[in-house]
Design a protein around this motif. Sequence first.
Motif, PDB file in Angstrom:
ATOM      1  N   ALA A   1      49.483  45.866  36.798  1.00 52.91           N
ATOM      2  CA  ALA A   1      48.462  45.086  36.087  1.00 52.91           C
ATOM      3  C   ALA A   1      47.112  45.763  36.214  1.00 52.91           C
ATOM      4  N   VAL A   2      46.165  45.272  35.434  1.00 54.39           N
ATOM      5  CA  VAL A   2      44.762  45.575  35.678  1.00 54.39           C
ATOM      6  C   VAL A   2      44.235  44.483  36.598  1.00 54.39           C
ATOM      7  N   TYR A   3      43.661  44.892  37.702  1.00 56.73           N
ATOM      8  CA  TYR A   3      43.158  43.959  38.707  1.00 56.73           C
ATOM      9  C   TYR A   3      41.632  43.903  38.628  1.00 56.73           C
ATOM     10  N   TYR A   4      41.125  42.681  38.583  1.00 59.87           N
ATOM     11  CA  TYR A   4      39.683  42.466  38.506  1.00 59.87           C
ATOM     12  C   TYR A   4      39.209  41.680  39.726  1.00 59.87           C
ATOM     13  N   CYS A   5      38.047  42.045  40.226  1.00 59.70           N
ATOM     14  CA  CYS A   5      37.380  41.161  41.168  1.00 59.70           C
ATOM     15  C   CYS A   5      36.249  40.464  40.416  1.00 59.70           C
ATOM     16  N   ALA A   6      35.890  39.300  40.900  1.00 54.14           N
ATOM     17  CA  ALA A   6      34.944  38.488  40.157  1.00 54.14           C
ATOM     18  C   ALA A   6      34.161  37.577  41.088  1.00 54.14           C
ATOM     19  N   ARG A   7      33.000  37.183  40.625  1.00 54.96           N
ATOM     20  CA  ARG A   7      32.257  36.104  41.272  1.00 54.96           C
ATOM     21  C   ARG A   7      32.470  34.852  40.435  1.00 54.96           C
ATOM     22  N   ALA A   8      32.786  33.766  41.109  1.00 59.19           N
ATOM     23  CA  ALA A   8      33.105  32.528  40.409  1.00 59.19           C
ATOM     24  C   ALA A   8      32.345  31.357  41.009  1.00 59.19           C
ATOM     25  N   ASP A   9      32.215  30.319  40.167  1.00 54.29           N
ATOM     26  CA  ASP A   9      31.556  29.096  40.613  1.00 54.29           C
ATOM     27  C   ASP A   9      32.543  28.081  41.156  1.00 54.29           C
ATOM     28  N   GLY A  10      33.823  28.370  41.018  1.00 51.11           N
ATOM     29  CA  GLY A  10      34.857  27.468  41.498  1.00 51.11           C
ATOM     30  C   GLY A  10      36.159  28.205  41.663  1.00 51.11           C
ATOM     31  N   LEU A  11      37.241  27.456  41.819  1.00 47.96           N
ATOM     32  CA  LEU A  11      38.543  28.045  42.117  1.00 47.96           C
ATOM     33  C   LEU A  11      39.473  28.084  40.915  1.00 47.96           C
ATOM     34  N   GLY A  12      38.932  28.093  39.731  1.00 44.14           N
ATOM     35  CA  GLY A  12      39.744  28.207  38.538  1.00 44.14           C
ATOM     36  C   GLY A  12      39.502  29.523  37.836  1.00 44.14           C
ATOM     37  N   LEU A  13      40.463  29.903  37.009  1.00 43.27           N
ATOM     38  CA  LEU A  13      40.363  31.170  36.290  1.00 43.27           C
ATOM     39  C   LEU A  13      39.081  31.233  35.468  1.00 43.27           C
ATOM     40  N   TYR A  14      38.729  30.158  34.826  1.00 44.93           N
ATOM     41  CA  TYR A  14      37.584  30.159  33.918  1.00 44.93           C
ATOM     42  C   TYR A  14      36.278  29.832  34.626  1.00 44.93           C
ATOM     43  N   ASP A  15      36.322  29.777  35.945  1.00 46.22           N
ATOM     44  CA  ASP A  15      35.097  29.642  36.732  1.00 46.22           C
ATOM     45  C   ASP A  15      34.466  30.998  37.040  1.00 46.22           C
ATOM     46  N   ALA A  16      35.198  32.055  36.730  1.00 42.83           N
ATOM     47  CA  ALA A  16      34.661  33.393  36.974  1.00 42.83           C
ATOM     48  C   ALA A  16      33.569  33.700  35.957  1.00 42.83           C
ATOM     49  N   THR A  17      32.425  34.125  36.454  1.00 41.61           N
ATOM     50  CA  THR A  17      31.288  34.368  35.563  1.00 41.61           C
ATOM     51  C   THR A  17      30.871  35.834  35.510  1.00 41.61           C
ATOM     52  N   ILE A  18      31.165  36.576  36.572  1.00 44.01           N
ATOM     53  CA  ILE A  18      30.855  38.007  36.591  1.00 44.01           C
ATOM     54  C   ILE A  18      32.101  38.740  37.059  1.00 44.01           C
ATOM     55  N   LEU A  19      32.576  39.687  36.257  1.00 43.26           N
ATOM     56  CA  LEU A  19      33.768  40.457  36.590  1.00 43.26           C
ATOM     57  C   LEU A  19      33.427  41.922  36.783  1.00 43.26           C
ATOM     58  N   GLY A  20      34.207  42.586  37.633  1.00 38.59           N
ATOM     59  CA  GLY A  20      34.147  44.029  37.702  1.00 38.59           C
ATOM     60  C   GLY A  20      34.796  44.631  36.470  1.00 38.59           C
ATOM     61  N   GLN A  21      34.780  45.928  36.381  1.00 35.76           N
ATOM     62  CA  GLN A  21      35.342  46.587  35.197  1.00 35.76           C
ATOM     63  C   GLN A  21      36.864  46.605  35.225  1.00 35.76           C
ATOM     64  N   GLY A  22      37.447  46.350  36.371  1.00 40.83           N
ATOM     65  CA  GLY A  22      38.898  46.324  36.487  1.00 40.83           C
ATOM     66  C   GLY A  22      39.455  47.672  36.909  1.00 40.83           C
ATOM     67  N   THR A  23      40.572  47.620  37.610  1.00 45.69           N
ATOM     68  CA  THR A  23      41.256  48.846  38.004  1.00 45.69           C
ATOM     69  C   THR A  23      42.743  48.676  37.714  1.00 45.69           C
ATOM     70  N   ARG A  24      43.308  49.673  37.112  1.00 48.03           N
ATOM     71  CA  ARG A  24      44.726  49.613  36.733  1.00 48.03           C
ATOM     72  C   ARG A  24      45.577  50.054  37.905  1.00 48.03           C
ATOM     73  N   VAL A  25      46.565  49.229  38.248  1.00 53.72           N
ATOM     74  CA  VAL A  25      47.507  49.560  39.314  1.00 53.72           C
ATOM     75  C   VAL A  25      48.921  49.532  38.754  1.00 53.72           C
ATOM     76  N   SER A  26      49.613  50.600  38.956  1.00 53.53           N
ATOM     77  CA  SER A  26      51.009  50.676  38.550  1.00 53.53           C
ATOM     78  C   SER A  26      51.896  50.676  39.783  1.00 53.53           C
ATOM     79  N   VAL A  27      52.995  49.935  39.693  1.00 53.95           N
ATOM     80  CA  VAL A  27      53.978  49.920  40.775  1.00 53.95           C
ATOM     81  C   VAL A  27      55.209  50.653  40.279  1.00 53.95           C
ATOM     82  N   SER A  28      55.477  51.778  40.873  1.00 55.21           N
ATOM     83  CA  SER A  28      56.580  52.617  40.424  1.00 55.21           C
ATOM     84  C   SER A  28      56.974  53.581  41.533  1.00 55.21           C
ATOM     85  N   SER A  29      58.259  53.894  41.559  1.00 55.89           N
ATOM     86  CA  SER A  29      58.728  54.876  42.532  1.00 55.89           C
ATOM     87  C   SER A  29      58.589  56.288  41.987  1.00 55.89           C
TER      88      SER A  29
END
Length: 121
Positions: free
Chosen positions: A93-121
């Motif tokens: 997935a692309v993983y984002y960190c964020a600052r949020a005003d609460g504990l819901g997905l749509y409470d996030a107000t500022i996000l990082g640009q995201g980093t792509r992580v692949s799980v593969s052997s």
Amino acid sequence: QVQLQESGPGLVKPSQTLSLTCTVSGGSITTNYYYWTWIRQPPGKGLEWMGAIAYSGSTSYSPSLKSRTSISRDTSKNQFTLQLSSVTPEDTAVYYCARADGLGLYDATILGQGTRVSVSS
């Protein structure tokens, strides 16, 4: 203004632990009353709220990921970290960190640009 930047490996092998760090600038992660959050988006799917660490240091996790997820922080570096254990290709997935005003997905107000992580052997 507050900015967030994710960092960590882009490739993780199955069964290993994924570890990502979010570095926050322009504001303290101990400031009332924000929640420092991890969100991910698998390819072709929607956003998924994974968990958060509050300004107080308390943590909350998605029930579906709780057994594999740990979020911690280093206040001296103004960073917080995600660890996801026993990863599978479904954790790709692309993983984002964020600052949020609460504990819901749509409470996030500022996000990082995201980093792509692949799980593969």
